[in-house]
Design an enzyme around this catalytic site. Structure first.
Site, short mmCIF file in Angstrom:
data_model
loop_
_atom_site.label_atom_id
_atom_site.label_comp_id
_atom_site.label_asym_id
_atom_site.label_seq_id
_atom_site.Cartn_x
_atom_site.Cartn_y
_atom_site.Cartn_z
N GLU A 84 0.87 -1.22 -0.03
CA GLU A 84 -0.12 -0.02 -0.17
C GLU A 84 0.86 1.43 0.12
O GLU A 84 1.54 1.72 0.79
CB GLU A 84 -0.77 0.12 1.30
CG GLU A 84 -1.96 1.29 1.35
CD GLU A 84 -3.08 1.14 2.22
OE1 GLU A 84 -3.07 0.25 3.19
OE2 GLU A 84 -3.85 1.98 2.28
N LYS B 147 -1.43 -1.95 -3.96
CA LYS B 147 -2.53 -1.08 -3.39
C LYS B 147 -2.46 0.30 -3.48
O LYS B 147 -1.58 0.97 -2.49
CB LYS B 147 -2.68 -1.70 -1.99
CG LYS B 147 -3.83 -0.83 -1.14
CD LYS B 147 -4.46 -1.71 -0.07
CE LYS B 147 -5.52 -0.86 0.96
NZ LYS B 147 -6.14 -1.62 1.65
#
Ligand code: 13P
Length: 349
Positions: free
Chosen positions: A182, A224
């Site tokens: 992420e 992500k």
């Protein structure tokens, strides 16, 4: 250490499964302080048991696995049991969903870099990953955060976070877990859509450069990222098409074709807008610019928020809250196919 052929095959197959079809990930890995903050806003008690009950009915939501391929748990949750005494990772797997775990330990302010942060959690990570794998986790998330501002993010902030992401990703793969990487460029501020695109491009270039240097297997990870969006205080908010075009352009410039999937975070966008934007991205990809990777979702707030507001800590509201959660998951799965329509929000087909 080189990955054994068997563990490589395992994590690569897991990565493919996480983004196959039109399913996506449910991030339910809020740290205790973040979960408590969301509970406090709705008058829900901020106790370990309330957090356990919340995660319990989420995992028990009927039909969720039709739309959700993986669920990201938090350390407290993976050590808890559901109300019927089943360990959470097993309850998730029994529901037909792949269990994952958040493994960073949060962001700290970065020395010498006012307003910027570095994500921590590398110390002892090899042992923690082995323990989580033993508990049933099959993928692991780490979140790096970038603030947009005058002169921000700095090169130092981008590089130190990219290096940490690569070190964590390599350790995950060694343990047979898929890293769900992420990298979040925050929406806070008055910056334009174009500026978010420039910053996101710089961040993702740095991340994949580090992956190459540190021998992370691209076939066995999920990226992500944020969607490319204007800052929340920017007067020009951009149309769905503009957001979709900027997002796909940025990813095409930075994400290697070997990566199986991109699963967007929601970042505080209103739930329905996140679905509409994910839909516009997938429509664009289908009609105009084909991409080598799936474009999926890994939302926390945009999946959970409406359900949490219904639940409010009351057992009698669990059924209605589960229906609201399943509805958002269904909308986002439709968006992955480019078939989401605002009419779905009114109970339409
Ligand atoms: P949001 O979708 O609420 O941005 O959360 C995603 C996430 O996993 C945050 O770490």
């Amino acid at each position: 250490m080189e990955h054994s052929q068997v563990s490589t095959q395992v994590f690569m197959a897991t990565a493919q499964t996480l983004v196959a079809g039109s399913r996506g990930l449910l991030a339910m890995d809020e740290s205790t302080p973040t979960c408590n903050e969301r509970f406090a806003a709705l008058g829900i008690p901020q106790t370990e048991d309330a957090r356990r009950m919340y995660r319990d009915w989420i995992v028990a939501t009927p039909g969720l696995s039709e739309y959700v391929s993986g669920a990201i748990l938090y350390d407290e949750t993976i050590r808890q049991r559901t109300r019927v005494g089943v360990p959470f990772a097993k309850a998730v797997a029994d529901a037909g969903i792949i269990p994952g775990i958040k493994v960073d330990t949060g962001k700290e302010s970065m020395a010498g870099h006012p307003g910027e942060s570095v994500t921590e959690g590398l110390d002892g990570l090899r042992a923690r990953l082995a323990e989580y794998a033993q508990m049933g986790a099959r993928f692991a998330k780490w979140r790096a955060v970038f603030t947009v501002g005058e002169g921000l993010p700095s090169r130092g902030c981008i590089e130190v976070n990219a290096q940490a992401l690569a070190r964590y990703a390599a350790l995950c793969q060694e343990a047979g877990l898929v890293p769900v990487v992420e990298a979040e460029v925050l929406m806070d501020g008055a910056h334009t859509l174009q500026r978010c695109g420039e910053v996101t491009e710089a961040v993702l270039q740095a991340v994949f450069h580090e992956f190459y240097t540190q021998r992370v297997a691209l076939e066995g990870l999920i990226l992500k990222p944020n969607m490319v969006l204007p800052g929340t205080a920017c007067p020009a908010q951009g149309s769905l098409d503009e957001v979709a075009a900027a997002t796909v352009r940025c990813l095409l410039r930075t994400v290697p074709a070997a990566v199986p999937g991109v699963a967007f975070l929601s970042g505080g966008q209103p739930s329905e807008l996140a679905s509409a934007r994910l839909n516009a991205i997938n429509v664009r990809v289908r009609l105009q610019m084909h991409t080598p990777w799936a474009l999926a979702f890994s939302f926390a707030r945009a999946l959970q928020e409406p359900a949490l507001e219904i639940w409010k800590g009351k057992q009698a509201h669990e059924g209605a809250a589960q229906r609201a959660l399943c509805h958002r998951a269904r909308c986002n799965a439709a968006a992955r196919r480019g078939e989401y329509k605002p009419a779905m929000e009114a109970g339409g087909p």
